[in-house]
Design an enzyme around this catalytic site. Structure first.
Site: not given
Length: 404
Positions: A204, A330, A359
């Site tokens: 991320s 996502d 995610h």
């Protein structure tokens, strides 16, 4: 009066038929939808890099079947955060100092028992960069370490300032655009083990930081390859997606609370540079970045910070093999912001795109507590990069360095 077994079964069937039919119908629907959702990911890359990945990372060609009862990116993301197992990992913590007087917490897994690499000096190292408010305790970090250590590699987790349990010594935290701390960490790791190859793995926001670092350092990154999971390619588009009502309720609000909690924990030192009471009233990540992050790192506006933090337009500057994993559903990283055209033009960057996965989730199977698709992909790619360095460089058009 005696009733035959056949009559008993007939009576049972007549009474239970509505429920049985319902259960069978639901089961059939699950398998049907599961089958429709099960498909091979799209691999966006050069032909040479694609050939390398298909040979050494066969998971790229596998059909990804998301957990049948867990549809949609939001549900995958939530369920994964709640159900994911946490493999036991024992860390050796090290605090290193920065040039500005701050400190960074590193969590090491030395893997002294490595049979493949008994010599510590040459044992490959995986440098792991967690997400926005994450640290070495996150389940995805623990699973990543499990994949790497079983293959004989060493791991080190780079905890961003203020998130590794250490105290802030200076009024400086972290952001996705500032790579100075990562550069300090890489320099430290390479100083300890100059003959051990290093691969960076960012999750991320950690992926954003890694890509920005690789783009800025180019051939001087100190890394042999990079791997990212669920990276937000464009910070402005990501912020807009996260501010959609449902995404704000499910994710944005929670993450903003985590950011504010970290500021509260270090309030005494951070009061020197920001109006903490104003910062703590932030209701979104963007508001937090407007009131704190962009101010702390010298940006005129939050938009300026987000433009600088976005790795989408910096990929052409990278000079090592990079594999990125993203899901089309996502909520943190909208599909329309994926830099597909840019990646198609680069020899050293590949994007593996699944239709589903959410995610940092990519859960599969009916009981998705253990390893998932993203961990298997990570394990295969890390092994491919470390065990076939010449082949991956050739596939990515990277010249071998000849030392005299």
């Amino acid at each position: 009066m005696f009733v035959s077994h056949l009559e008993l079964w007939r009576t049972y069937w007549e009474c239970s038929r509505p429920y049985t039919v319902y259960i069978c119908s639901v089961t059939a629907a699950l398998y049907y939808l599961w089958g429709r959702k099960s498909q091979a990911p799209a691999l966006v890359s050069s032909k040479a890099f694609s050939a390398f990945l298909h040979k050494h990372c066969p998971v790229v060609a596998e059909r990804f079947s998301p957990t049948p009862w867990c549809w949609g990116g939001r549900l995958q993301t939530l369920v994964c955060a709640l159900l994911k197992s946490r493999p036991p990992v024992t860390y050796r913590n090290e605090l290193i100092r920065t040039v500005d007087g701050g400190q960074i917490s590193l969590d090491w897994v030395d893997n002294w028992e490595s049979a493949s690499y008994p010599e510590s000096s040459t044992r490959p190292t995986v440098l792991i960069l967690p997400g926005l408010t994450g640290n070495s305790k996150q389940s995805y970090v623990l699973h990543t370490i499990s994949q790497a250590t079983r293959r004989g590699y060493r791991c080190v987790v780079f905890n961003n300032r203020g998130l590794g349990g250490e105290e802030l010594l200076t009024p400086v935290t972290y952001c996705a655009a500032n790579t100075s701390d990562l550069e300090c960490v890489v320099h430290h790791v390479k100083g300890l083990y100059p003959h051990a190859p290093v691969l960076g793995a960012g999750v991320s926001m950690g992926g954003m930081l890694l890509l920005n670092y690789l783009a800025r350092k180019r051939t001087e990154s100190g890394m042999v390859a990079g791997f990212t999971i669920s990276v937000p390619w464009n910070a402005l588009e990501s912020a807009a997606s996260m501010e959609e009502p449902l995404n704000w309720l499910l994710f944005n609000k929670y993450l903003t609370s985590g950011l504010c909690h970290a500021v509260t924990r270090h309030r005494k030192v951070l009061e020197e540079v920001a109006d903490i009471d104003y910062v703590l009233k932030a209701q979104t990540i963007r508001e937090f970045d407007e009131r704190f992050t962009s101010l702390l790192f010298g940006y005129k506006t939050c938009t300026d910070y987000y433009l600088d933090a976005s790795p989408d337009n910096k990929l052409p500057n990278t000079a090592v093999p990079i594999l990125c994993l993203n899901a089309a559903d996502d909520p943190f990283s909208p599909q329309h912001a994926f830099p597909l055209t840019t990646i198609q033009s680069l020899p050293n960057v590949a994007l593996l795109l699944t239709a589903h996965g959410g995610h940092i989730a990519f859960m599969e199977g009916f009981f998705p507590r253990g390893e998932s698709y993203m961990e298997r992909l990570f394990g295969q790619f890390v092994q491919a990069a470390f065990e076939h360095p010449k082949d991956i460089k050739k596939a990515c058009g990277i010249r071998e360095e000849h030392k005299s």
